[in-house]
Every structure is written in structure tokens, then in C-alpha cells.
Design a protein around this motif. Structure first.
Motif, mmCIF file in Angstrom:
data_model
loop_
_atom_site.group_PDB
_atom_site.id
_atom_site.type_symbol
_atom_site.label_atom_id
_atom_site.label_comp_id
_atom_site.label_asym_id
_atom_site.label_seq_id
_atom_site.Cartn_x
_atom_site.Cartn_y
_atom_site.Cartn_z
ATOM 1 N N PRO A 471 -7.846 13.716 1.843
ATOM 2 C CA PRO A 471 -8.806 14.145 2.806
ATOM 3 C C PRO A 471 -9.024 13.088 3.687
ATOM 4 C CG PRO A 471 -9.338 15.074 0.732
ATOM 5 C CD PRO A 471 -8.044 14.321 0.504
ATOM 6 N N HIS A 472 -8.976 11.761 2.835
ATOM 7 C CA HIS A 472 -9.304 10.505 3.680
ATOM 8 C C HIS A 472 -8.192 9.337 3.819
ATOM 9 C CE1 HIS A 472 -13.411 12.098 3.304
ATOM 10 N NE2 HIS A 472 -13.353 12.167 2.153
ATOM 11 N N GLY A 473 -6.987 9.947 3.768
ATOM 12 C CA GLY A 473 -5.877 8.880 3.411
ATOM 13 C C GLY A 473 -5.299 8.902 5.145
ATOM 14 N N MET A 474 -4.643 7.618 5.120
ATOM 15 C CA MET A 474 -4.046 7.373 6.529
ATOM 16 C C MET A 474 -2.742 7.521 6.508
ATOM 17 S SD MET A 474 -5.460 3.635 7.523
ATOM 18 C CE MET A 474 -4.529 3.570 8.966
ATOM 19 N N GLY A 475 -1.867 7.867 5.474
ATOM 20 C CA GLY A 475 -0.440 8.095 5.488
ATOM 21 C C GLY A 475 0.245 7.195 5.649
ATOM 22 N N MET A 476 0.021 5.824 5.535
ATOM 23 C CA MET A 476 0.826 4.840 5.592
ATOM 24 C C MET A 476 1.310 4.162 4.306
ATOM 25 S SD MET A 476 1.360 4.602 8.745
ATOM 26 C CE MET A 476 2.261 3.144 8.587
ATOM 27 N N GLY A 477 0.544 4.837 3.115
ATOM 28 C CA GLY A 477 1.109 3.945 1.795
ATOM 29 C C GLY A 477 2.671 3.925 1.440
ATOM 30 N N LEU A 478 3.022 5.039 1.253
ATOM 31 C CA LEU A 478 4.488 5.348 0.990
ATOM 32 C C LEU A 478 5.456 4.598 1.989
ATOM 33 C CD1 LEU A 478 4.507 8.924 -0.881
ATOM 34 C CD2 LEU A 478 4.603 6.476 -1.946
ATOM 35 N N ALA A 479 5.127 4.915 3.283
ATOM 36 C CA ALA A 479 6.020 4.403 4.359
ATOM 37 C C ALA A 479 5.992 2.704 4.178
ATOM 38 C CB ALA A 479 5.374 4.644 5.659
ATOM 39 N N ILE A 480 4.726 2.284 4.073
ATOM 40 C CA ILE A 480 4.877 0.532 3.922
ATOM 41 C C ILE A 480 5.716 0.219 2.445
ATOM 42 C CG2 ILE A 480 3.269 -1.365 3.401
ATOM 43 C CD1 ILE A 480 1.085 0.085 5.171
ATOM 44 N N CYS A 481 5.270 0.820 1.548
ATOM 45 C CA CYS A 481 6.027 0.599 0.350
ATOM 46 C C CYS A 481 7.567 0.771 0.364
ATOM 47 C CB CYS A 481 5.695 1.735 -0.631
ATOM 48 S SG CYS A 481 4.223 1.343 -1.478
ATOM 49 N N ARG A 482 8.053 1.933 1.058
ATOM 50 C CA ARG A 482 9.569 1.767 1.330
ATOM 51 C C ARG A 482 10.109 0.750 2.145
ATOM 52 N NH1 ARG A 482 12.553 7.246 3.289
ATOM 53 N NH2 ARG A 482 12.709 7.590 1.273
ATOM 54 N N SER A 483 9.292 0.310 3.141
ATOM 55 C CA SER A 483 9.417 -0.648 4.176
ATOM 56 C C SER A 483 9.759 -2.025 3.202
ATOM 57 C CB SER A 483 8.433 -0.849 5.256
ATOM 58 O OG SER A 483 8.675 -2.189 5.977
ATOM 59 N N ILE A 484 8.751 -2.191 2.389
ATOM 60 C CA ILE A 484 8.833 -3.433 1.484
ATOM 61 C C ILE A 484 10.211 -3.314 0.730
ATOM 62 C CG2 ILE A 484 7.746 -4.730 -0.311
ATOM 63 C CD1 ILE A 484 5.012 -3.944 0.715
ATOM 64 N N ILE A 485 10.455 -2.254 0.071
ATOM 65 C CA ILE A 485 11.673 -2.228 -0.685
ATOM 66 C C ILE A 485 12.642 -2.366 -0.106
ATOM 67 C CG2 ILE A 485 12.696 -0.842 -2.529
ATOM 68 C CD1 ILE A 485 10.028 -1.868 -3.593
ATOM 69 N N GLU A 486 12.842 -1.770 1.046
ATOM 70 C CA GLU A 486 14.194 -2.097 1.828
ATOM 71 C C GLU A 486 14.099 -3.509 2.620
ATOM 72 O OE1 GLU A 486 14.537 2.781 3.350
ATOM 73 O OE2 GLU A 486 13.808 1.085 4.829
ATOM 74 N N SER A 487 13.168 -4.153 2.728
ATOM 75 C CA SER A 487 13.128 -5.390 3.238
ATOM 76 C C SER A 487 13.594 -6.295 2.043
ATOM 77 C CB SER A 487 11.890 -6.019 3.505
ATOM 78 O OG SER A 487 11.127 -6.308 2.396
ATOM 79 N N HIS A 488 13.735 -5.878 0.776
ATOM 80 C CA HIS A 488 14.243 -6.571 -0.508
ATOM 81 C C HIS A 488 15.651 -6.251 -0.645
ATOM 82 C CE1 HIS A 488 10.101 -7.931 -1.135
ATOM 83 N NE2 HIS A 488 10.246 -8.675 -1.934
ATOM 84 N N GLY A 489 16.347 -5.529 0.299
ATOM 85 C CA GLY A 489 17.681 -5.039 -0.047
ATOM 86 C C GLY A 489 17.788 -3.572 -1.061
#
Length: 516
Positions: A471-489
Motif C-alpha cells: 500500500p505504501h511502497g515505491m516499487g524501487m526496492g528489488l529494482a535497486i537490489c538487482r542493479s547493485i548485484i548486476e554492478s558486481h557482475g
């Protein structure tokens, strides 16, 4: 006649030999033996008694006093003399066996505790003809018992001074002891042991009683250490949070003989932590709202300028083309301006997207298991507040991975928080969040976060920015997590479990690459 005299003399000699033998045996007995007349006058002390007192029966003869009174006044401790005299005279008058503990003065003047008994000897008519008694030296035993009682009193005082609630259980779980602090807390009588079982059935908060019974029952069966948090009802009816622990005491064969436990009052701490969590959540929401508002205002400001220019140039281009004759050259110039302004708007959108990208940071070798354990420890209270337990299964001997410590912590915190919220939303969950680590092939490690919550209903969209089911989420949490992991290869993915819940996992290469 001479034969009869000879036989009589032999009989008398045999009797004297028997008496000497009995006298020797009496003197060898390691106790004080004595004999009294029916009236209570001493007529015999064995050698052990005369050596102890330093006097024999004839030594108790004094004009105007009975031998018994002389003995009472000279060898009995002054504090025991009256009771001894009354008890002995009552036995002499009634024929009831005499039994008493008292102190006798030794020949060196020291008093020692004795345990004494006397029985009457009766003739065939039942008349008492004399009394036989003995007394054992129990001074060492009494001294040891007094020392033990003093030690018990000292330990009892120390137990009552401990700033915690202390208790004791039988191996079957029956409460046999509480300290004064706990008795005062519960409003019960410290000495009323029968009240303990009744009280302990009603002191736990209704929401905690079932779990406490289950966990404690398991510990009683297995011998494992008891440790948990629960609420106890104070004497005024108020429930307060406690942190309870219990350890079994075992005998030489390893059998549990009793349980000792204690519980600390952590109610103020729990309320303070709860208030801190609420303040943290409000601050996070306020920061999120402020950041979103600032972002929205920035986007609106930046995009409005090129959009307004596009609209103005579009009207101008329309006018140049509608003129008679059409002014194509001016229209071309205006169209070029429209293209320029459209590219400016595209640049604004690119800058917004860049806000959610992670630029490379300095990375260092890190122990993935240690990092995971630290995050779990950080999140354990937040999970416990939602009745969720975090369980870890970390593979040993995992190699170090070059990573950005803060960013991977951010990923783990986000995944654990999502899992806890999913479990909280499920009605029939086991309330356990599992964190696992292992090798993923020869050149990567994998971390998994498994919950038994509601699972993902839109699995294809969970990594889309701004997509959320909260109800109060922004919808960016998992997207940011994937971006961080992918930046680590590495790679981050999710899947619904076969039975229930979902697993979110990511892997990191041992030789992590850095991608913008």
C-alpha cells in the motif's frame, strides 16, 4: 556337700568372668553408657563417659544434693540444664523413654553436643527396676549442620539480592522455589510452595502462554537450554516483558536433577526499542516522501521548460506553414528548435534514470557469511517484532568475495525485510525466514532468502521500477537490489516455492567485475 560348694564356686567364678567380659565390652563401646535408679540417681558410668567428664559416680556425692542435681549443675550447659532436668524427670515419672539433645562439659571445660536416649528395665510385674542410657557425641555433626545452615542463609540472602527473578524446577517442570524478588513481583507468599504451581499456571500473557509451554516442554524433554522472551503478569495485573533463561543441573551420571532459571525485566527496553522502530519507520516514510516530492518537483521543473518550448515552437511552425505563401525556411528553423527541445526533455529523463544507477565504488574482499550474519543480527529485533524468527544455514569455508560492503548490506536488508513482511501477511505461516549461503559452481557464491509467506502474484513484474503490491511502497526496492548485484557482475532472481512462499537469490562471482 563339698561337691556342691565346688560347683557353686565354679559358677560364681564363671559369673565374675562374664561380668568382667561385659564390663570390658561396655568400656569399648564408642558411646557414653550410664545407669540410673528408678528415682533417677546415677549408679554407673562407663569408662568413656568418666574419661569425658573427668569424674565418676562417687564424685557426684555432695551433702544435701542428689547425684542427679549435682550432675545437672556441673556438667550440663546452663542453657540446657532446665530442659534436661524437666525431660528426664518426666520420663522417670511416666516411664516414657528419654530422648534429648544437649551440651555436656568435657573435662577440659569445652561443651560438646550429645544425642542421648534412655530406656527403662522392668521386672516380670512391669515395675521399673533401673534405667539404661547412652549418648553419642554429635558435636561435629551439629557444627557442620550449623555451618551449612549459615551458608544456606547467606546464599538465600544473596539470591534475594540478585536484581532478577530466580526460580527452580523439578525435572518434570514443577516449580519448587522462587526468590523474594519474584515472589514480590507475582504477589505471592515466598514460603507457600503449594501456591507456586497454581500461580505459575496463570502468570503468562495469554498470547505467550502456549509458546512458553511448548518451548519449555521441549527443553524438559531434550535437556536443551531454555531461552526466550515473554510477558509475565505483575501482582497489579500489568504484564511486563521478560528475558528468561534456564539451565539443567545434572548428577554424575548426567541425569537432570533440577532446573535453575532466571528472567530479567526488559519491558522498558522493549518499549524503548518499539518506540525507536516506530520513529525510524516514520522518519523513513518522511524521508521517502520528501525525496519523492523533491524528485517530482525537480522532474516537473526540468521537463516543463523544454515541453513549453516545444509547444510554443509547434504553434510557430504551424503559423509559418499556414501563411500565404508558406514560409518553409522559417518553418524548418522552428522544426529544428522543436527537435532540440525534445532532446533536452530526453536528457532530463536520462538524468532521472541515472539517479537509480550505482556508480562503481571501491571494493574489498569480504567474508560473505560474516556479512550475512551481521545483517541478520541487525534485523533480528525487527523480525521478532513481527513474530518472525530468522534461521541461518551458512556453508562453511566460503572464500572471500570482492564487493562493496554497504551495497550488499543494503541488498540483504531489503530482501530480509520483504521476506518478513510476506510472512507477516500470511495467515498460516510458520513464521520462519531462512537465510542460506553456498557455492554456485566453482567460481561464485550464492545467497538465498526463503520465506513461507504469500509468494509473488506478479512474478514477471517484481523487478520493474515503481511496480509494488504494498500500500505504501515505491516499487524501487528489488529494482535497486538487482542493479547493485548486476554492478558486481552477479545475478539476482526470484521464484515461488513449490509448497508456499518464495525464494529470492543472488550470486556473486569470486572475481567480481565492475560494471557501471
Amino acid at each position: 556337700m563339698q561337691m556342691e560348694i565346688a560347683n557353686q564356686m565354679q559358677a560364681e567364678e564363671a559369673l565374675r568372668d562374664r561380668e568382667r567380659e561385659l564390663s570390658l565390652l561396655v568400656d569399648m563401646v564408642p558411646s557414653h553408657l550410664w545407669r540410673l535408679t528408678p528415682e533417677g540417681e546415677p549408679t554407673f558410668f562407663n569408662r568413656r563417659m568418666t574419661d569425658f567428664l573427668g569424674l565418676d559416680v562417687p564424685d557426684t556425692d555432695k551433702p544435701g544434693m542428689s547425684r542427679l542435681d549435682v550432675l545437672i549443675s556441673t556438667v550440663l550447659h546452663p542453657q540446657d540444664a532446665v530442659e534436661f532436668g524437666e525431660t528426664l524427670r518426666n520420663s522417670l515419672a511416666t516411664g516414657v523413654p528419654f530422648s534429648l539433645k544437649y551440651r555436656l562439659r568435657r573435662t577440659d571445660g569445652l561443651y560438646r553436643w550429645m544425642s542421648s536416649r534412655a530406656e527403662p528395665l522392668r521386672d516380670h510385674t512391669g515395675r521399673i527396676v533401673q534405667w539404661y542410657g547412652l549418648c553419642h557425641d554429635i558435636d561435629d555433626l551439629v557444627t557442620a549442620q550449623e555451618a551449612l545452615h549459615d551458608r544456606e542463609r547467606e546464599l538465600s540472602l544473596l539470591v534475594d539480592m540478585v536484581p532478577s527473578n530466580l526460580w527452580r524446577l523439578t525435572p518434570q517442570g514443577e516449580t519448587t522455589l522462587v526468590n523474594k524478588r519474584m515472589a514480590d513481583f507475582l504477589g505471592m507468599d515466598l514460603d507457600d510452595t503449594q501456591q507456586l504451581a497454581v500461580v505459575f499456571d496463570t502468570i503468562f500473557h495469554p498470547d505467550d502462554a502456549g509458546e512458553v509451554e511448548a518451548v519449555l516442554g521441549s527443553c524438559l524433554r531434550t535437556g536443551e537450554r531454555f531461552s526466550m522472551k515473554y510477558r509475565l503478569r505483575r501482582s497489579d495485573g500489568v504484564y511486563r516483558w521478560m528475558s528468561g533463561r534456564a539451565e539443567p543441573l545434572r548428577d554424575e551420571d548426567g541425569n537432570i536433577v533440577q532446573w535453575f532459571g532466571l528472567c530479567h525485566d526488559i519491558d522498558d527496553q522493549m518499549h524503548a526499542e518499539d518506540a525507536l522502530r516506530r520513529a525510524y519507520d516514520k522518519l523513513a516514510q518522511a524521508t521517502q516522501a520528501a525525496s519523492l516530492a523533491e524528485l517530482s518537483a525537480s522532474i516537473a521543473h526540468e521537463v516543463n521548460q523544454p515541453l513549453a518550448a516545444i509547444v510554443a515552437n509547434s504553434h510557430a511552425c504551424y503559423r509559418w506553414l499556414s501563411a500565404t505563401p508558406p514560409n518553409v525556411e522559417r518553418a524548418k528553423i522552428t522544426a529544428e528548435r522543436i527537435t532540440r527541445d525534445a532532446n533536452s526533455a530526453a536528457d532530463v529523463v536520462s538524468r532521472v534514470r541515472a539517479l537509480f544507477r550505482r556508480t562503481p565504488h571501491a571494493r574489498s574482499p569480504e567474508d560473505v557469511n560474516r556479512l550475512t550474519s551481521e545483517v541478520c543480527q541487525l534485523m533480528v529485533d525487527e523480525a521478532a517484532a513481527k513474530n518472525v524468527r530468522i534461521r541461518t544455514e551458512l556453508a562453511p569455508d566460503l572464500p572471500s568475495v570482492a564487493l562493496d560492503r554497504v551495497q550488499i548490506q543494503q541488498v540483504l536488508v531489503n530482501l530480509i525485510r520483504n521476506g518478513v513482511e510476506a510472512i507477516e501477511a500470511a495467515d498460516d505461516s510458520q513464521h520462519v525466514l531462512q537465510i542460506l549461503s553456498c557455492f554456485d559452481g566453482p567460481d561464485a557464491v550464492r545467497i538465498e532468502v526463503r520465506d513461507d509467506g504469500t509468494g509473488f502474484k506478479d512474478a514477471e513484474r517484481v523487478f520493474e521500477p515503481f511496480f509494488t503490491t504494498k500500500p505504501h511502497g515505491m516499487g524501487m526496492g528489488l529494482a535497486i537490489c538487482r542493479s547493485i548485484i548486476e554492478s558486481h557482475g552477479g545475478r539476482l532472481w526470484m521464484a515461488n516455492n513449490e509448497m508456499r512462499g518464495a525464494t529470492v537469490a543472488f550470486k556473486l562471482p569470486l572475481a567480481a567485475s565492475e560494471t557501471p
